[in-house]
Write a protein that holds these residues in place. Structure first.
Motif, PDB file in Angstrom:
ATOM      1  N   ASN A  29       0.793  -1.232   0.000  1.00  8.70           N
ATOM      2  CA  ASN A  29       0.000   0.000   0.000  1.00  8.70           C
ATOM      3  C   ASN A  29       0.824   1.279   0.000  1.00  8.70           C
ATOM      4  O   ASN A  29       0.286   2.360  -0.248  1.00  8.70           O
ATOM      5  N   SER A  30       2.105   1.187   0.295  1.00 12.30           N
ATOM      6  CA  SER A  30       2.978   2.371   0.299  1.00 12.30           C
ATOM      7  C   SER A  30       4.279   2.043  -0.421  1.00 12.30           C
ATOM      8  O   SER A  30       4.789   0.918  -0.311  1.00 12.30           O
ATOM      9  N   GLY A  31       4.818   3.009  -1.150  1.00 13.83           N
ATOM     10  CA  GLY A  31       6.065   2.810  -1.861  1.00 13.83           C
ATOM     11  C   GLY A  31       7.270   3.025  -0.965  1.00 13.83           C
ATOM     12  O   GLY A  31       7.154   3.577   0.141  1.00 13.83           O
ATOM     13  N   PRO A  32       8.462   2.612  -1.422  1.00 12.13           N
ATOM     14  CA  PRO A  32       9.679   2.780  -0.628  1.00 12.13           C
ATOM     15  C   PRO A  32       9.945   4.211  -0.143  1.00 12.13           C
ATOM     16  O   PRO A  32      10.383   4.388   1.004  1.00 12.13           O
ATOM     17  N   PRO A  33       9.676   5.266  -0.941  1.00 16.43           N
ATOM     18  CA  PRO A  33       9.919   6.620  -0.421  1.00 16.43           C
ATOM     19  C   PRO A  33       9.066   6.941   0.803  1.00 16.43           C
ATOM     20  O   PRO A  33       9.569   7.503   1.792  1.00 16.43           O
ATOM     21  N   ASP A  34       7.775   6.581   0.756  1.00 14.97           N
ATOM     22  CA  ASP A  34       6.906   6.837   1.906  1.00 14.97           C
ATOM     23  C   ASP A  34       7.307   5.979   3.103  1.00 14.97           C
ATOM     24  O   ASP A  34       7.268   6.439   4.252  1.00 14.97           O
ATOM     25  N   ASN A  35       7.709   4.742   2.842  1.00 17.97           N
ATOM     26  CA  ASN A  35       8.142   3.886   3.935  1.00 17.97           C
ATOM     27  C   ASN A  35       9.453   4.363   4.536  1.00 17.97           C
ATOM     28  O   ASN A  35       9.705   4.151   5.724  1.00 17.97           O
ATOM     29  N   ALA A  36      10.276   5.025   3.729  1.00 16.21           N
ATOM     30  CA  ALA A  36      11.508   5.622   4.262  1.00 16.21           C
ATOM     31  C   ALA A  36      11.173   6.753   5.233  1.00 16.21           C
ATOM     32  O   ALA A  36      11.844   6.922   6.260  1.00 16.21           O
ATOM     33  N   ASN A  37      10.158   7.533   4.909  1.00 21.65           N
ATOM     34  CA  ASN A  37       9.729   8.593   5.828  1.00 21.65           C
ATOM     35  C   ASN A  37       9.267   7.995   7.154  1.00 21.65           C
ATOM     36  O   ASN A  37       9.592   8.510   8.236  1.00 21.65           O
ATOM     37  N   ALA A  38       8.511   6.895   7.076  1.00 22.07           N
ATOM     38  CA  ALA A  38       8.031   6.239   8.287  1.00 22.07           C
ATOM     39  C   ALA A  38       9.187   5.637   9.080  1.00 22.07           C
ATOM     40  O   ALA A  38       9.195   5.669  10.322  1.00 22.07           O
ATOM     41  N   LEU A  39      10.192   5.116   8.369  1.00 26.21           N
ATOM     42  CA  LEU A  39      11.360   4.557   9.042  1.00 26.21           C
ATOM     43  C   LEU A  39      12.131   5.643   9.788  1.00 26.21           C
ATOM     44  O   LEU A  39      12.608   5.414  10.903  1.00 26.21           O
ATOM     45  N   LEU A  58      13.145  -5.934  -0.424  1.00 24.81           N
ATOM     46  CA  LEU A  58      12.674  -4.558  -0.617  1.00 24.81           C
ATOM     47  C   LEU A  58      13.156  -3.626   0.487  1.00 24.81           C
ATOM     48  O   LEU A  58      13.350  -2.427   0.259  1.00 24.81           O
ATOM     49  N   GLY A  59      13.373  -4.167   1.676  1.00 20.43           N
ATOM     50  CA  GLY A  59      13.816  -3.336   2.791  1.00 20.43           C
ATOM     51  C   GLY A  59      15.107  -2.597   2.510  1.00 20.43           C
ATOM     52  O   GLY A  59      15.317  -1.472   2.988  1.00 20.43           O
ATOM     53  N   GLY A  60      15.989  -3.200   1.720  1.00 22.79           N
ATOM     54  CA  GLY A  60      17.236  -2.528   1.378  1.00 22.79           C
ATOM     55  C   GLY A  60      17.011  -1.282   0.538  1.00 22.79           C
ATOM     56  O   GLY A  60      17.745  -0.295   0.661  1.00 22.79           O
ATOM     57  N   LEU A  61      15.970  -1.305  -0.306  1.00 25.66           N
ATOM     58  CA  LEU A  61      15.642  -0.135  -1.122  1.00 25.66           C
ATOM     59  C   LEU A  61      15.018   0.959  -0.263  1.00 25.66           C
ATOM     60  O   LEU A  61      15.245   2.153  -0.504  1.00 25.66           O
ATOM     61  N   VAL A  62      14.237   0.558   0.736  1.00 25.43           N
ATOM     62  CA  VAL A  62      13.673   1.535   1.679  1.00 25.43           C
ATOM     63  C   VAL A  62      14.803   2.268   2.400  1.00 25.43           C
ATOM     64  O   VAL A  62      14.772   3.494   2.547  1.00 25.43           O
ATOM     65  N   VAL A  63      15.821   1.527   2.817  1.00 30.01           N
ATOM     66  CA  VAL A  63      16.942   2.145   3.526  1.00 30.01           C
ATOM     67  C   VAL A  63      17.742   3.058   2.597  1.00 30.01           C
ATOM     68  O   VAL A  63      18.231   4.106   3.028  1.00 30.01           O
ATOM     69  N   ARG A  64      17.865   2.712   1.328  1.00 24.54           N
ATOM     70  CA  ARG A  64      18.547   3.622   0.394  1.00 24.54           C
ATOM     71  C   ARG A  64      17.786   4.941   0.266  1.00 24.54           C
ATOM     72  O   ARG A  64      18.399   6.016   0.218  1.00 24.54           O
ATOM     73  N   HIS A  65      16.468   4.869   0.221  1.00 19.82           N
ATOM     74  CA  HIS A  65      15.669   6.097   0.207  1.00 19.82           C
ATOM     75  C   HIS A  65      15.843   6.868   1.516  1.00 19.82           C
ATOM     76  O   HIS A  65      15.906   8.101   1.513  1.00 19.82           O
ATOM     77  N   LEU A  66      15.920   6.141   2.622  1.00 18.52           N
ATOM     78  CA  LEU A  66      16.112   6.790   3.922  1.00 18.52           C
ATOM     79  C   LEU A  66      17.384   7.625   3.931  1.00 18.52           C
ATOM     80  O   LEU A  66      17.365   8.803   4.329  1.00 18.52           O
ATOM     81  N   PHE A  67      18.497   7.049   3.493  1.00 18.91           N
ATOM     82  CA  PHE A  67      19.776   7.759   3.526  1.00 18.91           C
ATOM     83  C   PHE A  67      19.832   8.886   2.504  1.00 18.91           C
ATOM     84  O   PHE A  67      20.591   9.834   2.672  1.00 18.91           O
ATOM     85  N   HIS A  68      19.032   8.767   1.449  1.00 17.55           N
ATOM     86  CA  HIS A  68      18.968   9.853   0.469  1.00 17.55           C
ATOM     87  C   HIS A  68      18.166  11.026   1.009  1.00 17.55           C
ATOM     88  O   HIS A  68      18.565  12.183   0.869  1.00 17.55           O
TER      89      HIS A  68
END
Length: 200
Positions: A29-39, A58-68
């Motif tokens: 229901n949410s893409g990696p960018p939004d999940n990065a915000n939640a993280l 997929l979690g690794g892509l969420v973390v890449r968005h987080l660090f970006h």
């Protein structure tokens, strides 16, 4: 992801002295960018000078968005297991079909189909890949070999990564494999994998 799939790996790391927390996120229901915000909101509540990330798929892509999006992160290391850092052929195949699109949901948005921010190299990042072809890859055509049944070894490579290792396990097996847990621990402790000590 509900976080339960990381339970065994988390327990193994806990036994060695690490305090582990599981981050739950809606991969459909949410893409990696939004999940990065939640993280980011999640980790702000963690009281620790050092913070490591251990991510599956997929979690690794969420973390890449987080660090970006939030580059000012605490010291720590990152380990990704079976993460398709370079575009997922399996996701491409599924995205071309109605049923597949329902399964993938928003995970393809700046995620499994690419368009993920480049890795800055600000933190040490180790990549673990599997080469036991058991899973979707047995019925989905086009996934390069070797693969873990879902993600090709070639898809796990990331420019700027610190180390990379391939284990004889499947995509799901990366979560329950003692070897994967040992290599994760080794990287968190030293910043490198043990390439001459691989076992199932």
């Amino acid at each position: 992801m509900n976080g339960l799939e990381m339970s065994l790996l988390g327990k193994r790391l806990s036994r060695t002295g690490f305090k582990t927390l599981r981050f739950k996120y809606p991969s459909v229901n949410s893409g990696p960018p939004d999940n990065a915000n939640a993280l980011q909101e999640f980790i702000q509540g963690i009281d620790s000078e050092k913070l490591h990330f251990v991510c599956h798929s997929l979690g690794g892509l969420v973390v890449r968005h987080l660090f970006h999006r939030f580059p000012d992160q605490r010291p720590g290391r990152i380990v990704t297991l079976g993460t398709p850092h370079r575009f997922s052929q399996a996701a491409k195949y599924l995205a071309g079909r109605e049923t597949g699109r329902r399964i993938l949901g928003h995970s393809v948005k700046s995620g499994l189909l690419g368009n993920v921010p480049a890795w800055s190299g600000s933190h040490e990042l180790g990549v673990i890949a599997g080469r036991l072809r058991f899973g979707l890859g047995m019925i989905i055509p086009g996934i390069p070999r070797p693969n873990d049944g879902t993600v090709a070894v070639s898809e796990t490579r990331l420019d700027g990564m610190t180390d990379h290792i391939v284990l004889p396990v499947s995509h799901f097996g990366l979560l329950i494999s003692a070897a994967a847990a040992d290599q994760t621990l080794r990287f968190l402790q030293t910043g490198h994998f043990t390439h001459n000590a691989m076992r199932k």
